[in-house]
Design an enzyme around this catalytic site. Structure first.
Site, PDB file in Angstrom:
ATOM      1  N   GLU A 182       0.661  -1.236  -0.091  1.00 22.86           N
ATOM      2  CA  GLU A 182      -0.134  -0.115  -0.029  1.00 22.86           C
ATOM      3  C   GLU A 182       0.908   1.216   0.075  1.00 22.86           C
ATOM      4  O   GLU A 182       0.503   2.233  -0.687  1.00 22.86           O
ATOM      5  CB  GLU A 182      -1.180  -0.073   1.274  1.00 22.86           C
ATOM      6  CG  GLU A 182      -2.174  -1.062   1.112  1.00 22.86           C
ATOM      7  CD  GLU A 182      -2.027  -2.470   1.380  1.00 22.86           C
ATOM      8  OE1 GLU A 182      -2.701  -3.340   0.894  1.00 22.86           O
ATOM      9  OE2 GLU A 182      -0.591  -2.624   1.716  1.00 22.86           O
ATOM     10  N   HIS A 216     -10.635  -6.749   9.813  1.00 18.40           N
ATOM     11  CA  HIS A 216     -11.117  -6.319   8.606  1.00 18.40           C
ATOM     12  C   HIS A 216     -12.293  -5.543   8.942  1.00 18.40           C
ATOM     13  O   HIS A 216     -13.055  -5.457   7.667  1.00 18.40           O
ATOM     14  CB  HIS A 216     -11.260  -7.395   7.481  1.00 18.40           C
ATOM     15  CG  HIS A 216      -9.919  -7.794   7.053  1.00 18.40           C
ATOM     16  ND1 HIS A 216      -8.972  -7.302   6.444  1.00 18.40           N
ATOM     17  CD2 HIS A 216      -9.218  -9.136   7.526  1.00 18.40           C
ATOM     18  CE1 HIS A 216      -7.850  -8.180   6.249  1.00 18.40           C
ATOM     19  NE2 HIS A 216      -8.064  -9.115   6.871  1.00 18.40           N
TER      20      HIS A 216
END
Length: 331
Positions: free
Chosen positions: A67, A136
């Site tokens: 990322e 998540h």
């Protein structure tokens, strides 16, 4: 009916996002999409399905699993005049790019005395309710709304999912778009807009006179359901969808409280240090003498999100919790 005609299209939130991306790619050669699995796989949540075949690998780019690297590449592309749309799979992974977002994207325009705008859009899925467990299921929008130099959006309706992307790409500042995972399968009639979507103002999703229910993103459907339940008890609830979390539309919040004199803030994030806390503080600062009762907050339990379905439901704000909070302010 919208200015674009009388036709109403049946669609889903996911398909509305995909059509927004398709329109952006078609209308501006500078726009490209990049992220993990956005190409051949069609996106982790299926938003970009079919775009690789339509636009090719130069415009729809699969990236390595880093990322920090691909958000940094997006910042560089924006500085070079492109209009990148960077997809981060889920909000927890954005923490791996936080240095790029906070220390580069958000600061370069200021530190360069206006010479280096970063017209970058970063999309990510947020929220719980899908049994994805503690790693998540975060709702970290409030963290990003804390940062000067960026705009933070939380589209909660089909229309905002479809039409927020174009003005976001036109914004000279970095824009973060938080898409709640529970909304992707929501379906309905998509109306063409009467005018361009306004990124500066909250929306009144339901007018009311007795209490203001203030929320955003994935909590909007629950809040509207709570307003229906309250209406059955002759309690008129006004539902405010913040839509843009930075900058907050403080005028819309205070105007609603001036009409109803009571407020409940619904926020899926943890209560401590939350966006709900910020909204509540602003109401106290600007509308204290308008209030007939203390501001209530409905937030997630202060625990890592459980995996088990019933425990997850217990940890999240639910319609019954919103109704109960409303009763505490009006009874």
């Amino acid at each position: 009916m919208g200015a674009g005609g009388t036709h109403e299209a049946k669609t889903t939130y996911r398909e509305a996002m995909r059509e927004a991306l398709r329109e952006a790619l078609r209308s501006d050669d500078r726009v490209f999409l990049m992220g993990e699995d956005v190409g051949r796989y069609g996106g982790c949540f299926g938003v970009s399905l079919g775009l690789l075949e339509e636009f090719g690998p130069e415009r729809v780019r699969d990236t390595p699993l880093s990322e920090s690297a691909f958000v940094g590449a997006g910042i560089g592309a924006a500085l070079a005049g492109m209009r990148p749309v960077v997809e981060i799979m889920t909000v927890n992974f954005s923490l791996l790019a936080l240095d790029q977002i906070l220390n580069n994207a958000a600061t370069l325009l200021h530190m360069s005395n206006g010479q280096l705008p970063v017209p970058l859009v970063i999309r990510m899925t947020t929220g719980a309710g899908r049994q994805l467990a503690a790693q998540h299921s975060h709702s970290l929008e409030g963290w990003y709304a804390h940062i000067p130099g960026i705009r933070v959006l939380a589209p909660a309706t089909l229309e905002d999912a479809r039409y927020m992307l174009a003005p976001a790409l036109a914004d000279p500042d970095p824009v973060l778009i938080f898409e709640h995972g529970s909304l992707y399968n929501v379906s309905g009639e998509l109306l063409p807009p009467d005018e361009p979507v306004d990124l500066d103002h909250a929306a009144i999703r339901r007018p009311g006179t007795d209490i203001s229910l203030i929320t955003y993103g994935g909590s909007l459907p629950k809040t509207l359901a709570a307003a229906d339940d309250l209406a059955a008890e002759d309690i008129s609830a006004e539902v405010i969808d913040l839509r843009t979390l930075r900058p907050l539309d403080e005028a819309a919040i205070t105007a609603s409280v001036a009409r109803t004199h009571r407020a409940v803030v619904i926020d899926e994030a943890w209560r401590t240090g939350s966006l709900a806390a910020e909204v509540s503080a602003r109401i106290a600062e600007r509308s204290f003498y308008e209030l007939d009762a203390p501001v209530e907050r409905v937030c997630s339990a202060e625990v890592p999100m459980p995996y088990a379905r019933r425990l997850e439901e217990a940890a999240l704000p639910q319609t019954t919790d919103i109704v109960a909070a409303a009763h505490r302010t009006v009874d």
